[in-house]
Design a protein around this motif. Structure first.
Motif, PDB file in Angstrom:
ATOM      1  N   ASP A 133      51.006  -3.498  24.512  1.00 11.31           N
ATOM      2  CA  ASP A 133      51.999  -3.100  25.503  1.00 11.31           C
ATOM      3  C   ASP A 133      51.578  -3.493  26.923  1.00 11.31           C
ATOM      4  OD1 ASP A 133      53.365  -1.993  23.381  1.00 11.31           O
ATOM      5  OD2 ASP A 133      52.853   0.079  23.878  1.00 11.31           O
ATOM      6  N   ASN A 134      50.281  -3.531  27.184  1.00  8.08           N
ATOM      7  CA  ASN A 134      49.778  -3.818  28.528  1.00  8.08           C
ATOM      8  C   ASN A 134      49.199  -5.225  28.669  1.00  8.08           C
ATOM      9  OD1 ASN A 134      50.255  -1.207  29.778  1.00  8.08           O
ATOM     10  ND2 ASN A 134      48.802  -0.457  28.264  1.00  8.08           N
ATOM     11  N   TRP A 135      49.172  -5.993  27.590  1.00 14.89           N
ATOM     12  CA  TRP A 135      48.511  -7.298  27.586  1.00 14.89           C
ATOM     13  C   TRP A 135      49.032  -8.223  28.690  1.00 14.89           C
ATOM     14  CZ3 TRP A 135      44.318  -9.204  25.179  1.00 14.89           C
ATOM     15  CH2 TRP A 135      44.117 -10.580  25.224  1.00 14.89           C
ATOM     16  N   ASN A 136      50.330  -8.405  28.781  1.00 21.89           N
ATOM     17  CA  ASN A 136      50.875  -9.347  29.756  1.00 21.89           C
ATOM     18  C   ASN A 136      50.563  -8.938  31.187  1.00 21.89           C
ATOM     19  OD1 ASN A 136      51.895 -11.004  27.747  1.00 21.89           O
ATOM     20  ND2 ASN A 136      53.886 -10.005  27.748  1.00 21.89           N
ATOM     21  N   LYS A 137      50.580  -7.645  31.461  1.00 18.67           N
ATOM     22  CA  LYS A 137      50.246  -7.175  32.805  1.00 18.67           C
ATOM     23  C   LYS A 137      48.771  -7.414  33.110  1.00 18.67           C
ATOM     24  CE  LYS A 137      53.965  -3.881  32.940  1.00 18.67           C
ATOM     25  NZ  LYS A 137      54.407  -2.687  32.307  1.00 18.67           N
ATOM     26  N   LEU A 138      47.912  -7.130  32.133  1.00 16.00           N
ATOM     27  CA  LEU A 138      46.464  -7.283  32.343  1.00 16.00           C
ATOM     28  C   LEU A 138      46.020  -8.740  32.366  1.00 16.00           C
ATOM     29  CD1 LEU A 138      45.150  -4.404  30.045  1.00 16.00           C
ATOM     30  CD2 LEU A 138      45.215  -4.444  32.545  1.00 16.00           C
ATOM     31  N   VAL A 139      46.710  -9.592  31.643  1.00 18.65           N
ATOM     32  CA  VAL A 139      46.287 -10.993  31.537  1.00 18.65           C
ATOM     33  C   VAL A 139      47.152 -11.912  32.394  1.00 18.65           C
ATOM     34  CG1 VAL A 139      46.006 -12.945  29.956  1.00 18.65           C
ATOM     35  CG2 VAL A 139      45.277 -10.660  29.252  1.00 18.65           C
TER      36      VAL A 139
ATOM     37  N   LYS B  54      37.585 -14.597  31.195  1.00 19.81           N
ATOM     38  CA  LYS B  54      37.011 -15.682  30.393  1.00 19.81           C
ATOM     39  C   LYS B  54      37.897 -16.921  30.442  1.00 19.81           C
ATOM     40  CE  LYS B  54      34.282 -12.953  27.212  1.00 19.81           C
ATOM     41  NZ  LYS B  54      34.049 -12.531  25.840  1.00 19.81           N
ATOM     42  N   MET B  55      39.205 -16.712  30.347  1.00 25.30           N
ATOM     43  CA  MET B  55      40.126 -17.846  30.369  1.00 25.30           C
ATOM     44  C   MET B  55      40.162 -18.514  31.737  1.00 25.30           C
ATOM     45  SD  MET B  55      41.118 -18.652  27.466  1.00 25.30           S
ATOM     46  CE  MET B  55      42.225 -19.919  28.023  1.00 25.30           C
ATOM     47  N   ALA B  56      39.918 -17.773  32.798  1.00 23.55           N
ATOM     48  CA  ALA B  56      39.887 -18.374  34.136  1.00 23.55           C
ATOM     49  C   ALA B  56      38.797 -19.438  34.200  1.00 23.55           C
ATOM     50  CB  ALA B  56      39.666 -17.292  35.195  1.00 23.55           C
TER      51      ALA B  56
END
Length: 183
Positions: free
Chosen positions: A39-45, A6-8
């Motif tokens: 915990d996974n947010w930065n990797k996924l986003v 969405k942010m893209a």
């Protein structure tokens, strides 16, 4: 990943309309607790290829403080100030592991919880000073602002008040007489 996609679209639209605009995605700070989404947010986003057009990531860094020792107790003072070093160190390691080097970092909120007896003390000021001095050790950081810099929250570093209301909505800031009051 859904947020990144969405942010893209938003990032592309903003940059096509305002080519010089800097666009930030929401990042996640290091936490002492485990939460799979966080915990996974930065990797996924932030590491997601669709996020490549973003310029920065925002972080909200909040530090829990142990209230079991008094703020005038030397052990309590040392423990509270040590929290700044500990939290900055953990966030620095998280940034190195999870945040792409191309992204700048904007700490758009920084605070402590619970404030308790620390609120409005010299120790609170020293803690914030330490955070402000230590966070730039994370080389990607360009901006550091405390939580609610100017608002009516009792934990804010300053307040905006008006005779009519305790809080001046941003849309009315130019129309309502207000006085900033530093603590």
């Amino acid at each position: 990943a859904e947020y990144a996609a969405k942010m893209a679209n938003w990032t592309k639209a903003i940059k096509s309309t305002f080519p010089q605009a800097q666009v930030a995605l929401i990042g996640e700070r290091w936490n002492a607790y485990s939460n799979p989404r966080e915990d996974n947010w930065n990797k996924l986003v932030l590491q997601n290829p669709v996020s490549a057009q973003a310029d920065a990531a925002t972080l909200h860094i909040y530090c829990p403080l142990d209230e079991s020792t008094g703020s005038s107790d030397p052990k309590g003072v040392a423990a509270r100030l040590a929290t700044a070093f500990f939290r900055v160190g953990k966030n620095k390691a998280m940034v190195a592991a999870d945040v792409p080097a191309r992204l700048r970092l904007w700490v758009t909120e920084m605070g402590i919880y619970p404030t308790g007896p620390l609120l409005w003390t010299w120790l609170e000021a020293l803690f914030y000073l330490l955070m402000d001095m230590l966070l730039p050790e994370i080389e990607q950081i360009d901006l550091i602002t405390p939580y609610c810099l100017v608002c009516s929250d009792p934990t804010a570093p300053s307040f905006i008040t008006s005779p009519e209301k305790a809080v001046v909505p941003p849309r009315l800031a130019g129309q309502v007489p207000w006085t900033p009051t530093l603590k």
